[in-house]
Scaffold this active site. Structure first.
Site, PDB file in Angstrom:
ATOM      1  N   GLY A 116       0.835  -1.208   0.000  1.00 24.20           N
ATOM      2  CA  GLY A 116       0.000   0.000   0.000  1.00 24.20           C
ATOM      3  C   GLY A 116       0.858   1.241   0.000  1.00 24.20           C
ATOM      4  O   GLY A 116       2.062   1.175  -0.240  1.00 24.20           O
ATOM      5  N   ASN A 117       0.237   2.383   0.236  1.00 23.99           N
ATOM      6  CA  ASN A 117       1.007   3.623   0.351  1.00 23.99           C
ATOM      7  C   ASN A 117       0.325   4.529   1.376  1.00 23.99           C
ATOM      8  O   ASN A 117      -0.699   4.163   1.952  1.00 23.99           O
ATOM      9  CB  ASN A 117       1.162   4.304  -1.019  1.00 23.99           C
ATOM     10  CG  ASN A 117      -0.175   4.624  -1.640  1.00 23.99           C
ATOM     11  OD1 ASN A 117      -0.991   5.320  -1.033  1.00 23.99           O
ATOM     12  ND2 ASN A 117      -0.423   4.089  -2.826  1.00 23.99           N
ATOM     13  N   ARG A 118       0.865   5.696   1.604  1.00 22.06           N
ATOM     14  CA  ARG A 118       0.409   6.525   2.719  1.00 22.06           C
ATOM     15  C   ARG A 118      -0.738   7.475   2.363  1.00 22.06           C
ATOM     16  O   ARG A 118      -1.106   8.325   3.174  1.00 22.06           O
ATOM     17  CB  ARG A 118       1.590   7.320   3.281  1.00 22.06           C
ATOM     18  CG  ARG A 118       2.579   6.434   4.031  1.00 22.06           C
ATOM     19  CD  ARG A 118       3.725   7.262   4.569  1.00 22.06           C
ATOM     20  NE  ARG A 118       3.264   8.482   5.190  1.00 22.06           N
ATOM     21  CZ  ARG A 118       3.899   9.656   5.124  1.00 22.06           C
ATOM     22  NH1 ARG A 118       5.020   9.751   4.454  1.00 22.06           N
ATOM     23  NH2 ARG A 118       3.399  10.721   5.720  1.00 22.06           N
ATOM     24  N   ALA A 125      -3.946   7.432  -5.235  1.00 24.44           N
ATOM     25  CA  ALA A 125      -2.562   6.991  -5.403  1.00 24.44           C
ATOM     26  C   ALA A 125      -2.605   5.484  -5.673  1.00 24.44           C
ATOM     27  O   ALA A 125      -2.502   4.679  -4.745  1.00 24.44           O
ATOM     28  CB  ALA A 125      -1.769   7.295  -4.139  1.00 24.44           C
TER      29      ALA A 125
END
Ligand code: CTP
Length: 403
Positions: A208-210, A275
């Protein structure tokens, strides 16, 4: 939307009347003129002084009160109102409104107003589900009244069921949406993506990402409040879905691509604030990967670039991208603008602590096809959203509305 608008808030006799104080307070803080009209039973639960204190305005309680500036002309409130909201609305007021009864100030106001009317019921579940209440609600809806709620939950009686007043934030969202109906994006369909996608590795882990999703959610709400029909394609976030927005929940980048392809089929604009993770594991383990076997290697396959490949039926909707950059902001963002054939791109420096991932504020640079670079100051994400939508609204008339 509510700034400088006159909102008549009708409060009726339900235990949820105390929640209307928060509604009145928030509307006032947002710049609305809030004129509260209380029925006699509402005053058994909350005093007029409470509303007077939060709105700084006279509260109407009697039709024949010579002290009140509104009572002399009993329809003056109805004429002034940009919107009438009844929260909480009891079964009794709903029945009276459905029957056209005008025996108190609130009923008179609703009967006489040409403004939109929003009703937020709160009552015992059996009263709500009773045939007569449902018939009354149906009659009012037919006449154009908008309803929000009731919500499911624990009721004052201790029972569980439908009957709780809708959440105040949802009522506020609906108020903005109703007032925004004639806004500059009315009749337009805007698709917004938000959040960071997740690519499963095994049943419990993912890549995942932030991304928090806040920028995309702010865009969806702002577009709704300007009158647009909004589809929000959302990766998992901790945020509450905005009211009156069609939310399509997805997890992976491929799911997001499919949802966006479907949603943009007749869209006027796509704003990709999400994102999407750029790679996914070639295989997803069916059971949890156990530790203790030393180093492991994940083989990753590249995901499609959604913005580059998405096309409307005629390929002619406005495409807005974001560029999350940690260096060479304008140069890298300009390259993305060209490669993805965007109308404009919103670039932000993700190394700044007060903007980008997780923050409530954002400092962005808008770059358009002609190469014009507009630097915006640090702003709340809701204001950044409006600046982006101003640009979209400028570009829209150059294209035909699809509906
Ligand atoms: N984007 C997309 N599909 C992807 C990746 C990104 O549509 N698979 C969109 C994002 O939603 C954003 C824009 O493309 O609007 C730029 O995303 P960003 O992460 O900044 O750039 P990438 O194109 O992924 O390039 P890189 O990660 O190499 O910077």
């Amino acid at each position: 939307m509510v700034g400088d608008r006159t909102i008549v808030l009708g409060v009726t006799g339900s235990i949820a009347a105390y929640k209307a104080v928060e509604l009145a307070s928030k509307l006032t803080q947002d710049g609305a003129w809030v004129d509260v009209v209380m029925t006699r039973s509402a005053q058994e639960f909350v005093t007029p002084l409470t509303f007077r204190s939060v709105t700084q305005r006279p509260v109407v309680t009697e039709m024949f009160d010579l002290e009140s500036e509104f009572s002399i002309e009993h329809v003056s409130l109805a004429e002034r109102a940009d919107l009438v909201v009844i929260a909480p609305a009891t079964a009794n007021i709903i029945a009276k409104l459905a029957g056209g009864i005008a025996d108190d100030m609130l009923c008179c106001t609703v009967l006489a107003t040409k403004a939109p009317v929003l009703v937020a019921p709160a009552m015992n579940v059996n009263m709500y589900e009773s045939q007569v209440t449902q018939e009354n609600i149906a009659r009012l809806k037919e006449r154009g009244c908008k309803f929000i709620g009731p919500a499911y939950g624990r009721l004052a009686s201790g029972a569980w069921g439908l009957g709780r007043l809708a959440e105040i934030d949802d009522i506020l969202g609906t108020i903005n949406q109703v007032l925004g109906r004639g806004g500059d994006l009315a009749g337009r369909r805007i698709v917004v993506s938000a959040g960071g996608t997740q690519e499963p590795i095994d049943p419990v882990r993912h890549i995942g990402n932030r991304s928090s999703g806040r920028m995309g959610y702010a865009l969806a709400e702002a577009a709704r409040d300007r009158g647009a029909e909004v589809v929000l394609v959302s990766a998992p976030t901790a945020l509450t879905p905005p009211i009156d927005v069609e939310v399509v929940q997805v997890q992976t980048t491929l799911q997001m691509r499919d949802a966006i392809a479907a949603a943009t089929a007749r869209a006027d604009a796509l704003i990709m604030a999400a994102a999407p993770v750029d790679y996914h594991p070639k295989t997803v383990a069916k059971t949890k990967i156990k530790k203790g076997t030393g180093a492991i290697t994940l083989e990753l396959v590249e995901n499609p670039d959604i913005l580059s490949e998405v096309k409307g039926e005629k390929g002619d909707f406005i495409k807005v991208g974001f560029a999350a950059e940690s260096e060479n902001l304008v140069k890298n963002a300009t390259e993305k603008l060209k490669n993805k054939r965007l109308d404009f791109i919103v670039a932000n420096d993700i190394t700044a602590t007060d903007s980008g991932f997780g923050a409530d504020t954002n400092r962005v640079v808008l770059i358009d096809r002609s190469g014009k670079v507009t630097k915006l100051p640090l702003l709340p994400k809701s204001e950044v959203a409006d600046k982006i939508l101003d640009r979209v609204a400028e570009l829209l008339p150059k294209r035909k509305a699809k509906k």
